[in-house]
Design an enzyme around this catalytic site. Sequence first.
Site, PDB file in Angstrom:
ATOM      1  N   CYS B  37       1.068  10.117  -2.587  1.00  0.00           N
ATOM      2  CA  CYS B  37       0.365   9.893  -1.327  1.00  0.00           C
ATOM      3  C   CYS B  37      -1.075   9.447  -1.536  1.00  0.00           C
ATOM      4  O   CYS B  37      -1.772   9.136  -0.575  1.00  0.00           O
ATOM      5  CB  CYS B  37       0.394  11.169  -0.489  1.00  0.00           C
ATOM      6  SG  CYS B  37      -0.283  12.579  -1.352  1.00  0.00           S
ATOM      7  N   CYS B 106       1.848  19.026  -2.776  1.00  0.00           N
ATOM      8  CA  CYS B 106       0.450  19.460  -2.609  1.00  0.00           C
ATOM      9  C   CYS B 106       0.182  20.746  -3.383  1.00  0.00           C
ATOM     10  O   CYS B 106      -0.888  20.921  -3.959  1.00  0.00           O
ATOM     11  CB  CYS B 106       0.123  19.698  -1.133  1.00  0.00           C
ATOM     12  SG  CYS B 106       0.297  18.237  -0.114  1.00  0.00           S
TER      13      CYS B 106
END
Lengths: 213, 139
Positions: B37, B106
């Site tokens: 990302c 994440c």
Amino acid sequence: MVRCPSCAAPSGTGLVCERCGRPLGEELDCFAALGLEPRLALDGAALESRYHELGRRIHPDRFATDDAAVRAASLRAMALLTRSYRTLRDPISRGLYWLELRGEKLAEDNKTVPPELAEMVFEIQEQLAELGASPAGNDRDRLRGEIEGRRAEVRSRFDRAHRELEGNFVRWDRNAGGQDELTAGLKQALSKIAYLRTLLRDMDRALAAAAEN
Amino acid sequence: MAYSSKVIDHYTNPRNVGSFAKDDPSVGTGVVGAPECGDVMKLQLKIDEGGVIEDARFKTFGCGSAIASSSYVTELVKGKHIDEALAIKNTVIVKELNLPPVKIHCSVLAEDAIKAAISDWKKHRGNAAEQSKKTAAEA
């Protein structure tokens, strides 16, 4: 080699039976669906004309009077063809797909951001935060101007990274450095593009928000 | 996508945002990125002679989950010995923050940031030890 469900001929490995011309409807990887050797460097124009040519041959309209199995195969083949073309058309998604085909994950053993690139990202992100927090006035206008200048710089780096990727495709296809070097190089190049793309997106958002207020 | 209340809490009220001086020998800096990302995370740990993490700072530019993961990690590692900190698995972060599957990367990023920061600190210390040996030899 699969057998054609329509004419039972052993009919090759593509989307269409070589003998009766009916769609096979088999699941294939994106390269095979387009009848291509898996290669990173592809000619965009040739890819497009191949897509249209195959699309005409397997289009569901051509098989509207055939039995249900053929019509279903035609739909499957058409969906696969479209998906394959979209995946391979864009060099970035082609590169990502290449990794996927080899069971590689982009983020695996690839968390290091080149220090110089990280520094730029942090520096610019600080500026964007500052822009978002600053009240309207001369200071903000100056900051906006600065960020717009840097945006052009980031954009040209992004374009350069893009061109480098395509240049490397040719080299990697020759595979001079072996499979590991190819995978590592491809991951690095795609990651760099991803960091620059995210940065560009954030800069555009911040500039748009500043222009509104 | 709906974020969990804990993610929102860390996102709107992040703990320990900021930086330490990079060249402070007691500071280890880890910069890691998520190429899926394009998020980039910087984690800095202030570590004492005995290897205990005294303080932590982070800067993350990315989605809510990436910011929450790093914010949570700064709280988690404080007071821990580096060996304990190195044993922290991303699953702890996933559980605490209730991260959905698409945001698990994440938490992996935050785990990697701890490892990168500690290895940077060790490198600093290695250099410092060598330097003092050299100085001692020269004296």
